[in-house]
Design an enzyme around this catalytic site. Structure first.
Site, PDB file in Angstrom:
ATOM      1  N   LYS A 199       0.850  -1.185   0.000  1.00 52.67           N
ATOM      2  CA  LYS A 199       0.000   0.000   0.000  1.00 52.67           C
ATOM      3  C   LYS A 199       0.884   1.232   0.000  1.00 52.67           C
ATOM      4  CE  LYS A 199      -3.190   2.552   3.044  1.00 52.67           C
ATOM      5  NZ  LYS A 199      -4.132   2.984   2.003  1.00 52.67           N
ATOM      6  N   SER A 241       6.510   5.394  -1.183  1.00 43.95           N
ATOM      7  CA  SER A 241       7.714   4.619  -1.505  1.00 43.95           C
ATOM      8  C   SER A 241       8.467   4.148  -0.261  1.00 43.95           C
ATOM      9  CB  SER A 241       8.656   5.434  -2.415  1.00 43.95           C
ATOM     10  OG  SER A 241       7.992   5.790  -3.620  1.00 43.95           O
ATOM     11  N   ARG A 242       7.733   3.972   0.831  1.00 47.62           N
ATOM     12  CA  ARG A 242       8.302   3.476   2.091  1.00 47.62           C
ATOM     13  C   ARG A 242       9.294   4.455   2.729  1.00 47.62           C
ATOM     14  NH1 ARG A 242       4.484   0.887   1.258  1.00 47.62           N
ATOM     15  NH2 ARG A 242       4.185  -1.363   1.472  1.00 47.62           N
ATOM     16  N   LEU A 243       9.288   5.711   2.270  1.00 50.29           N
ATOM     17  CA  LEU A 243      10.158   6.733   2.865  1.00 50.29           C
ATOM     18  C   LEU A 243       9.372   7.464   3.947  1.00 50.29           C
ATOM     19  CD1 LEU A 243      11.914   8.003  -0.377  1.00 50.29           C
ATOM     20  CD2 LEU A 243      12.824   6.470   1.377  1.00 50.29           C
ATOM     21  N   HIS A 244       9.028   6.719   4.995  1.00 45.55           N
ATOM     22  CA  HIS A 244       8.137   7.206   6.037  1.00 45.55           C
ATOM     23  C   HIS A 244       8.795   8.278   6.897  1.00 45.55           C
ATOM     24  CE1 HIS A 244       6.007   3.670   4.788  1.00 45.55           C
ATOM     25  NE2 HIS A 244       6.902   2.846   5.307  1.00 45.55           N
TER      26      HIS A 244
END
Length: 213
Positions: free
Chosen positions: A9, A190-193
């Site tokens: 997601k 892009s999972r760059l939280h």
């Protein structure tokens, strides 16, 4: 395995920036808590509680937050349960909230202490009658021969307390986690939280640092 690996997601709802957060971790929790409760999240107070034995064997389960303030975060349970026994010998614990609707996670690390008997009594007496009886009826975490054990105990204690006022069992009550570290996680693309970590200092102020995702 391929179908599991393909589950993903993209998180795109919000951002988390140092300039926008409260300087106090409890106040920042309160800010996010208000947004979570306003969002009508189901079981918004559900959290994972992780404990461990003295030699480091971990265990985790879902419990419900029942209150928080500058002193810490409160939940209730059977003192003789597995988590109660672990906390008796190792007071270090971790709590995790995950609010998927807001793409947010909060992680708290700290020490656990029992709340006062008066606080536990007050909360116990505010519970529905069935939950009060349940605290007496369930020998939590112990092996039982079948569901009929619980049913028999419920009947026993229901009849007993029809004659006498119901009181809190001594083996049941509240704990408070006093946080030393609180991490706020906001999902990003892009999972760059975004991850901001608050660490309590000796002067009781909070140090805020950004963590790599």
């Amino acid at each position: 395995m391929d179908s599991i690996a393909e589950i993903r997601k993209e998180y795109m709802l919000k951002t988390l920036n140092e300039k926008d957060v409260e300087r106090n971790a409890i106040q920042q929790f309160g800010k996010w808590w208000q947004e979570a409760t306003s969002s009508k999240i189901d079981e918004v107070n559900a959290m994972t509680l992780a404990t461990a034995t003295p030699n480091g064997k971990p265990s985790a389960r879902i419990v419900l937050l029942k209150g928080y303030d500058e002193n810490g975060f409160v939940f209730f349970t059977n003192y003789e349960s597995n988590k109660g026994k672990e906390l008796q010998v190792n007071a270090q614990a971790c709590m995790v909230f995950f609010w998927k609707e807001l793409e947010r996670q909060i992680r708290l690390e700290g020490t656990i202490e029992k709340i006062s008997s008066e606080e536990s009594d007050a909360y116990f007496l505010s519970r529905p009658p069935g939950s009060q009886v349940g605290a007496w009826a369930s020998p939590q975490s112990t092996v039982i021969s079948g569901r009929e054990v619980l049913d028999a105990n419920v009947l026993k204690y229901t009849r007993q307390f029809e004659q006498n006022p119901l009181q809190r069992p001594k083996h049941w009550g509240g704990y408070r986690l006093k946080p030393q570290l609180v991490e706020f996680w906001q999902g990003r693309q892009s999972r760059l939280h975004d991850r901001l970590q608050y660490t309590i200092q000796e002067n009781k102020t909070w140090k805020i640092e950004r963590l790599a995702p």
